[in-house]
Design a protein around this motif. Structure first.
Motif, PDB file in Angstrom:
ATOM      1  N   VAL A  37       2.573  14.132  -2.607  1.00  0.00           N
ATOM      2  CA  VAL A  37       2.458  13.767  -4.017  1.00  0.00           C
ATOM      3  C   VAL A  37       2.990  12.362  -4.265  1.00  0.00           C
ATOM      4  O   VAL A  37       2.458  11.619  -5.100  1.00  0.00           O
ATOM      5  CB  VAL A  37       3.158  14.801  -4.922  1.00  0.00           C
ATOM      6  N   THR A  38       4.026  11.940  -3.538  1.00  0.00           N
ATOM      7  CA  THR A  38       4.518  10.567  -3.678  1.00  0.00           C
ATOM      8  C   THR A  38       3.437   9.573  -3.260  1.00  0.00           C
ATOM      9  O   THR A  38       3.228   8.537  -3.911  1.00  0.00           O
ATOM     10  CB  THR A  38       5.781  10.353  -2.830  1.00  0.00           C
ATOM     11  N   THR A  39       2.752   9.890  -2.174  1.00  0.00           N
ATOM     12  CA  THR A  39       1.646   9.044  -1.732  1.00  0.00           C
ATOM     13  C   THR A  39       0.581   8.931  -2.805  1.00  0.00           C
ATOM     14  O   THR A  39       0.060   7.834  -3.082  1.00  0.00           O
ATOM     15  CB  THR A  39       1.033   9.619  -0.444  1.00  0.00           C
ATOM     16  N   SER A  40       0.254  10.044  -3.447  1.00  0.00           N
ATOM     17  CA  SER A  40      -0.783  10.015  -4.488  1.00  0.00           C
ATOM     18  C   SER A  40      -0.353   9.181  -5.687  1.00  0.00           C
ATOM     19  O   SER A  40      -1.182   8.520  -6.325  1.00  0.00           O
ATOM     20  CB  SER A  40      -1.124  11.441  -4.927  1.00  0.00           C
ATOM     21  N   VAL A  41       0.958   9.184  -6.013  1.00  0.00           N
ATOM     22  CA  VAL A  41       1.453   8.381  -7.140  1.00  0.00           C
ATOM     23  C   VAL A  41       1.286   6.889  -6.840  1.00  0.00           C
ATOM     24  O   VAL A  41       0.800   6.114  -7.678  1.00  0.00           O
ATOM     25  CB  VAL A  41       2.930   8.714  -7.440  1.00  0.00           C
TER      26      VAL A  41
ATOM     27  N   ALA B 213       5.211   3.867   3.211  1.00  0.00           N
ATOM     28  CA  ALA B 213       3.995   4.054   4.002  1.00  0.00           C
ATOM     29  C   ALA B 213       2.746   3.854   3.156  1.00  0.00           C
ATOM     30  O   ALA B 213       1.782   3.204   3.579  1.00  0.00           O
ATOM     31  CB  ALA B 213       3.995   5.441   4.630  1.00  0.00           C
ATOM     32  N   ALA B 214       2.761   4.402   1.939  1.00  0.00           N
ATOM     33  CA  ALA B 214       1.601   4.269   1.059  1.00  0.00           C
ATOM     34  C   ALA B 214       1.415   2.821   0.627  1.00  0.00           C
ATOM     35  O   ALA B 214       0.284   2.326   0.552  1.00  0.00           O
ATOM     36  CB  ALA B 214       1.760   5.178  -0.159  1.00  0.00           C
ATOM     37  N   ALA B 215       2.527   2.137   0.350  1.00  0.00           N
ATOM     38  CA  ALA B 215       2.444   0.724  -0.053  1.00  0.00           C
ATOM     39  C   ALA B 215       1.843  -0.119   1.059  1.00  0.00           C
ATOM     40  O   ALA B 215       0.997  -0.991   0.816  1.00  0.00           O
ATOM     41  CB  ALA B 215       3.826   0.211  -0.442  1.00  0.00           C
TER      42      ALA B 215
END
Length: 338
Positions: free
Chosen positions: A170-174, A207-209
């Motif tokens: 969910v953090t990745t999706s945000v 990681a998402a950034a």
């Protein structure tokens, strides 16, 4: 009012105290007719077993323990724990089990309390919250062999079973959602740095950034209070260039951050987007309503309590992954101003 005893029931039913004990504890030694008569008298008298006597007979206290190592002043406005406890209590009440809740502000005192509860047979098991990296509580509970369920994981559990949600997903999706809106400068107002879920969310943000090509990502650690959330927000918004989106690790800090933005004349969401963790009525009572990560926290607590009761009954259980939280976009997020 005089408390009803086994002797009172025996006298009214015309049997011995031993027969009453057999009947009330479901043991052989009396006829079914006698058992029914004794149970009817006990119900008529409103008799309930002594918890101390029950603990002596079967080793059960009918009590589960939970210690929250946070400043007591923060818990009254921390919606996560209020919802979590409501879910735990809902499950325990169905099984006539009580929750012994204690608040500390000292990890060593928390560990000492677990040892005391174990030595005194005060609780049948414990629910562990706020799992930390290199958590000293985990080996202590393993040593005591005290039935335990950790609300958290999957990292750092040792041999203890945990009930956890996928914070990374969910953090990745945000982060991906904010990047898709066009945000290039994102900040995170995080909670306590030594908690496992804080670390996992931080790893997911980084990681998402990297994956979406964001190079300006800042994290500020706090204690989850509104005061610390406001202070962190004021610092972030005073920088040049300032972030165009901020992710908060709880709803209390997000609302405090919204207030600071209004105070500084920064438009939400025209100049700053805000996302809060753990959706709550608080997120929907402010203007604009806050985009938030939503999960059924009461169900989370209920599942943990149910798992612990099964362990106490002798079942061997592994860790349980609960439903993955979901981002709920609302009026506090939008593309950044050109």
């Amino acid at each position: 009012m005089k408390r009803v005893t086994i002797a009172d029931i025996a006298r009214a039913a015309g049997v011995s105290k031993g027969a009453v004990s057999y009947a009330l504890n479901g043991r052989p030694g009396v006829s079914e007719e006698t058992r029914r008569r004794i149970l009817a008298v006990a119900e008529q008298f409103g008799w309930h077993p002594s918890s101390a006597a029950r603990a002596l007979s079967d080793g059960r206290t009918g009590v589960l323990g939970m210690i929250i190592d946070r400043p007591a002043r923060t818990l009254g406005i921390e919606s996560f724990f209020m919802q979590l406890i409501s879910g735990i209590e809902a499950t325990l009440s169905e099984h006539d089990v009580s929750l012994l809740l204690q608040v500390t502000e000292d990890p060593e005192r928390e560990i000492a309390t677990y040892r005391r509860w174990w030595a005194q047979r005060r609780v049948d098991g414990v629910i562990l919250v706020d799992l930390r990296r290199d958590d000293p509580r985990v080996p202590v509970l393993e040593e005591l062999d005290l039935p335990c369920v950790v609300i958290g994981g999957p990292n750092g559990l040792g041999s203890l079973p945990g009930v956890w949600a996928d914070d990374v997903a969910v953090t990745t999706s945000v982060v991906e959602y904010l990047a898709a809106l066009g945000h290039q400068r994102i900040a995170r107002v995080a909670g306590l740095a030594d908690l496992w879920h804080t670390a996992l969310r931080g790893q997911a943000v980084s990681a998402a950034a990297d994956r979406v090509g964001l190079t300006d990502v800042t994290t500020v650690y706090t204690d989850y209070t509104g005061e610390e959330g406001a202070r962190a927000t004021r610092t972030l918004l005073s920088r040049r260039p300032s972030p165009t989106a901020i992710i908060y690790d709880n709803d209390t800090m997000a609302v405090a951050g919204l207030s600071v933005a209004h105070e500084m004349g920064i438009g939400i969401p025209s100049q700053l987007s805000i996302v809060a963790w753990d959706d709550s009525p608080l997120c929907q009572l402010v203007h604009p309503q806050l985009s938030a990560v939503s999960r059924d926290i009461a169900a989370y607590g209920a599942h943990a309590a149910a798992q612990l009761l099964k362990i106490i009954d002798g079942m061997e259980l592994r860790s349980f992954q609960d439903t993955t939280p979901q981002l709920v976009p609302r009026g506090s997020t939008a593309p950044p101003a050109a």
